[in-house]
Design a protein around this motif. Structure first.
Motif, PDB file in Angstrom:
ATOM      1  N   LEU A  89      51.800  82.109  38.132  1.00  0.00           N
ATOM      2  CA  LEU A  89      51.844  80.617  38.958  1.00  0.00           C
ATOM      3  C   LEU A  89      50.643  79.803  38.560  1.00  0.00           C
ATOM      4  N   LEU A  90      49.687  80.171  38.176  1.00  0.00           N
ATOM      5  CA  LEU A  90      48.830  79.296  37.777  1.00  0.00           C
ATOM      6  C   LEU A  90      48.637  79.224  36.402  1.00  0.00           C
ATOM      7  N   ALA A  91      49.494  79.717  35.540  1.00  0.00           N
ATOM      8  CA  ALA A  91      49.675  79.304  33.971  1.00  0.00           C
ATOM      9  C   ALA A  91      49.488  77.801  33.686  1.00  0.00           C
ATOM     10  N   PRO A  92      50.392  77.020  34.538  1.00  0.00           N
ATOM     11  CA  PRO A  92      50.477  75.500  34.208  1.00  0.00           C
ATOM     12  C   PRO A  92      49.134  74.970  34.336  1.00  0.00           C
ATOM     13  N   TYR A  93      47.987  75.543  34.814  1.00  0.00           N
ATOM     14  CA  TYR A  93      46.875  74.981  35.124  1.00  0.00           C
ATOM     15  C   TYR A  93      45.844  75.746  34.204  1.00  0.00           C
ATOM     16  N   ARG A  94      46.035  76.304  33.194  1.00  0.00           N
ATOM     17  CA  ARG A  94      45.298  77.182  32.250  1.00  0.00           C
ATOM     18  C   ARG A  94      44.578  76.147  31.089  1.00  0.00           C
ATOM     19  N   GLY A  95      43.293  76.257  31.187  1.00  0.00           N
ATOM     20  CA  GLY A  95      42.574  75.389  30.302  1.00  0.00           C
ATOM     21  C   GLY A  95      42.108  74.187  31.090  1.00  0.00           C
ATOM     22  N   TRP A  96      42.276  74.179  32.580  1.00  0.00           N
ATOM     23  CA  TRP A  96      42.104  72.764  33.188  1.00  0.00           C
ATOM     24  C   TRP A  96      40.604  72.413  33.065  1.00  0.00           C
ATOM     25  N   PHE A  97      39.601  73.361  33.164  1.00  0.00           N
ATOM     26  CA  PHE A  97      38.274  73.138  33.055  1.00  0.00           C
ATOM     27  C   PHE A  97      37.776  72.430  31.752  1.00  0.00           C
ATOM     28  N   PRO A  98      38.037  72.909  30.478  1.00  0.00           N
ATOM     29  CA  PRO A  98      37.827  72.420  29.262  1.00  0.00           C
ATOM     30  C   PRO A  98      38.443  71.061  29.022  1.00  0.00           C
ATOM     31  N   VAL A  99      39.634  71.108  29.601  1.00  0.00           N
ATOM     32  CA  VAL A  99      40.511  69.607  29.440  1.00  0.00           C
ATOM     33  C   VAL A  99      39.576  68.685  30.136  1.00  0.00           C
ATOM     34  N   ILE A 100      39.388  68.950  31.454  1.00  0.00           N
ATOM     35  CA  ILE A 100      38.929  68.150  32.353  1.00  0.00           C
ATOM     36  C   ILE A 100      37.395  67.439  31.908  1.00  0.00           C
ATOM     37  N   SER A 101      36.870  68.576  31.291  1.00  0.00           N
ATOM     38  CA  SER A 101      35.467  68.348  30.771  1.00  0.00           C
ATOM     39  C   SER A 101      35.330  67.352  29.652  1.00  0.00           C
ATOM     40  N   SER A 102      36.314  67.690  28.791  1.00  0.00           N
ATOM     41  CA  SER A 102      36.575  66.801  27.574  1.00  0.00           C
ATOM     42  C   SER A 102      37.261  65.325  27.916  1.00  0.00           C
ATOM     43  N   THR A 133      41.977  72.153  23.410  1.00  0.00           N
ATOM     44  CA  THR A 133      43.599  72.944  22.884  1.00  0.00           C
ATOM     45  C   THR A 133      43.880  74.115  22.830  1.00  0.00           C
ATOM     46  N   ARG A 134      42.611  74.752  21.991  1.00  0.00           N
ATOM     47  CA  ARG A 134      42.656  75.957  21.771  1.00  0.00           C
ATOM     48  C   ARG A 134      42.722  76.586  23.097  1.00  0.00           C
ATOM     49  N   LEU A 135      41.807  76.499  24.035  1.00  0.00           N
ATOM     50  CA  LEU A 135      41.788  77.464  25.369  1.00  0.00           C
ATOM     51  C   LEU A 135      42.907  77.147  26.140  1.00  0.00           C
ATOM     52  N   LYS A 136      43.557  76.123  26.034  1.00  0.00           N
ATOM     53  CA  LYS A 136      44.665  75.775  26.967  1.00  0.00           C
ATOM     54  C   LYS A 136      46.109  76.609  26.374  1.00  0.00           C
ATOM     55  N   LEU A 137      45.953  76.966  25.075  1.00  0.00           N
ATOM     56  CA  LEU A 137      47.135  77.495  24.570  1.00  0.00           C
ATOM     57  C   LEU A 137      46.772  79.146  24.671  1.00  0.00           C
ATOM     58  N   GLN A 138      45.446  79.396  24.813  1.00  0.00           N
ATOM     59  CA  GLN A 138      45.285  80.812  24.656  1.00  0.00           C
ATOM     60  C   GLN A 138      45.855  81.801  25.721  1.00  0.00           C
ATOM     61  N   ALA A 150      43.219  61.798  38.071  1.00  0.00           N
ATOM     62  CA  ALA A 150      44.889  61.815  37.727  1.00  0.00           C
ATOM     63  C   ALA A 150      45.155  62.976  36.781  1.00  0.00           C
ATOM     64  N   MET A 151      44.479  63.407  35.868  1.00  0.00           N
ATOM     65  CA  MET A 151      44.763  64.583  35.171  1.00  0.00           C
ATOM     66  C   MET A 151      45.092  65.688  35.797  1.00  0.00           C
ATOM     67  N   THR A 152      44.084  66.005  36.839  1.00  0.00           N
ATOM     68  CA  THR A 152      44.220  67.297  37.805  1.00  0.00           C
ATOM     69  C   THR A 152      45.477  67.101  38.513  1.00  0.00           C
ATOM     70  N   VAL A 153      45.908  65.948  38.841  1.00  0.00           N
ATOM     71  CA  VAL A 153      47.154  65.962  39.880  1.00  0.00           C
ATOM     72  C   VAL A 153      48.487  66.061  38.922  1.00  0.00           C
ATOM     73  N   PHE A 154      48.345  65.571  37.635  1.00  0.00           N
ATOM     74  CA  PHE A 154      49.493  65.643  36.886  1.00  0.00           C
ATOM     75  C   PHE A 154      49.343  66.778  35.625  1.00  0.00           C
ATOM     76  N   PHE A 155      48.491  67.765  35.917  1.00  0.00           N
ATOM     77  CA  PHE A 155      48.018  68.606  34.853  1.00  0.00           C
ATOM     78  C   PHE A 155      49.067  69.526  34.330  1.00  0.00           C
ATOM     79  N   PRO A 156      50.024  70.204  35.242  1.00  0.00           N
ATOM     80  CA  PRO A 156      51.097  70.886  34.750  1.00  0.00           C
ATOM     81  C   PRO A 156      51.967  70.215  33.652  1.00  0.00           C
ATOM     82  N   LEU A 157      52.224  68.890  33.798  1.00  0.00           N
ATOM     83  CA  LEU A 157      52.975  68.087  32.886  1.00  0.00           C
ATOM     84  C   LEU A 157      52.407  68.051  31.452  1.00  0.00           C
TER      85      LEU A 157
END
Length: 307
Positions: free
Chosen positions: A61-74, A127-132, A23-30
């Motif tokens: 274009l891929l910026a809305p998915y920045r930090g996807w891996f650490p967020v998904i891991s967490s 959170t840090r990686l997602k905003l870096q 679910a988070m992968t699908v709606f990650f940009p939000l």
């Protein structure tokens, strides 16, 4: 003890983790839009789609998915811990009897506390990686330069101390009411529907999951804003309030938010949060219910999934 270490609890935990990751992968940009609105106080765009368009235009274009891996891991670890603890405690307490709304709330709260204490360091880092690399409007924000998850852990521990990994723990502990309220409404609505029909449809599960999360998110959103700011930890805070996560600092941040933006400043980014969290929770519960039902059927434990 057998209930705590049961296959049923493991199935619930794995299904919850898989459902949340899907679910988070699908709606990650939000979620990206929500976090920018919460942390970057001087961003003028207030609608979700405008923030996303700004991010794509300025950062790629891929910026809305920045930090996807650490967020998904967490998220995977967090939901595994939460679902395992929730279902284990429920199995021990209920012991085959029909559960109640009150029990669901208490079990959800305890599961939330366990989850927060174990997984907060993961959320601070993600959170840090997602905003870096984000282009902030607020000049008070100090930029970071992490090479990845391990490097972020190392730098935070070295520069800010080990306790910095638990930044935002106090609001996070207060926010355990969010999943507790969510599960209370979800389980309650589910029981009411099961009184009228033998089986819930995919649409039923999606709708009650969405309703439960919408209620929980709206009630607890101001504290979620403070939690995001504390986890990010790169704002130039009042020198008298440097103890991140202390009650004094939480109240300070809430007061500053209201002082600068009015009471609605506490709800900045709520539209994006509701869109992301409601749709994510609804899809998560749908995947969770289908996966657990299918697994229990294969294992010959179909009845174990009936709460």
């Amino acid at each position: 003890m057998a209930s705590v270490l049961s296959y049923e609890s493991l199935v619930h935990a794995v299904a919850g983790a898989v459902g949340s990751v899907t679910a988070m992968t699908v709606f990650f940009p939000l979620d990206t839009a929500r976090l920018r609105l919460q942390v970057d106080e001087k961003r003028k765009s207030k609608t979700t789609h405008m923030v996303l368009l700004e991010i794509i235009k300025e950062e790629g274009l891929l910026a809305p998915y920045r930090g996807w891996f650490p967020v998904i891991s967490s998220l995977c670890c967090s939901n595994f811990v939460y679902f395992y603890t929730f279902n284990s405690l429920k199995a021990v307490w209920v012991k085959g009897q029909r559960s109640t709304t009150g029990k669901d709330l208490v079990v959800g709260f305890v599961a939330g506390v366990v989850n927060v204490l174990l997984t907060t360091p993961l959320w601070v880092v993600n959170t840090r990686l997602k905003l870096q690399g984000a282009k902030f409007r607020n000049e008070d924000i100090i930029p970071t330069n992490y090479k990845g998850i391990i490097d972020a852990f190392h730098q935070i521990t070295r520069d800010e101390g080990i306790l910095a990994l638990w930044n935002g723990t106090l609001p996070s502990l207060l926010l355990v009411f969010n999943p507790a309220i969510q599960f209370m409404f979800y389980e309650g609505l589910k029981r009411q529907l099961l009184k009228k029909r033998m089986k819930l449809s995919s649409l039923d599960v999606f709708i009650i999951g969405a309703i439960a999360k919408a209620i929980a998110t709206t009630v607890t959103y101001p504290m979620q804003t403070v939690q995001s700011i504390l986890r990010f930890g790169r704002h130039k805070l009042n020198p008298e309030n440097r103890t991140l996560g202390s009650l004094r600092n939480v109240l300070y941040l809430l007061h500053q938010r209201v002082k600068r933006f009015g009471i609605m400043g506490l709800y900045k980014g709520l539209e994006a949060k509701l869109l992301q969290t409601v749709l994510t929770a609804a899809l998560m519960f749908l995947v969770y219910e289908k996966l657990t039902a299918a697994t229990f059927t294969v294992m010959g434990l179909k009845s174990a999934h009936k709460r």
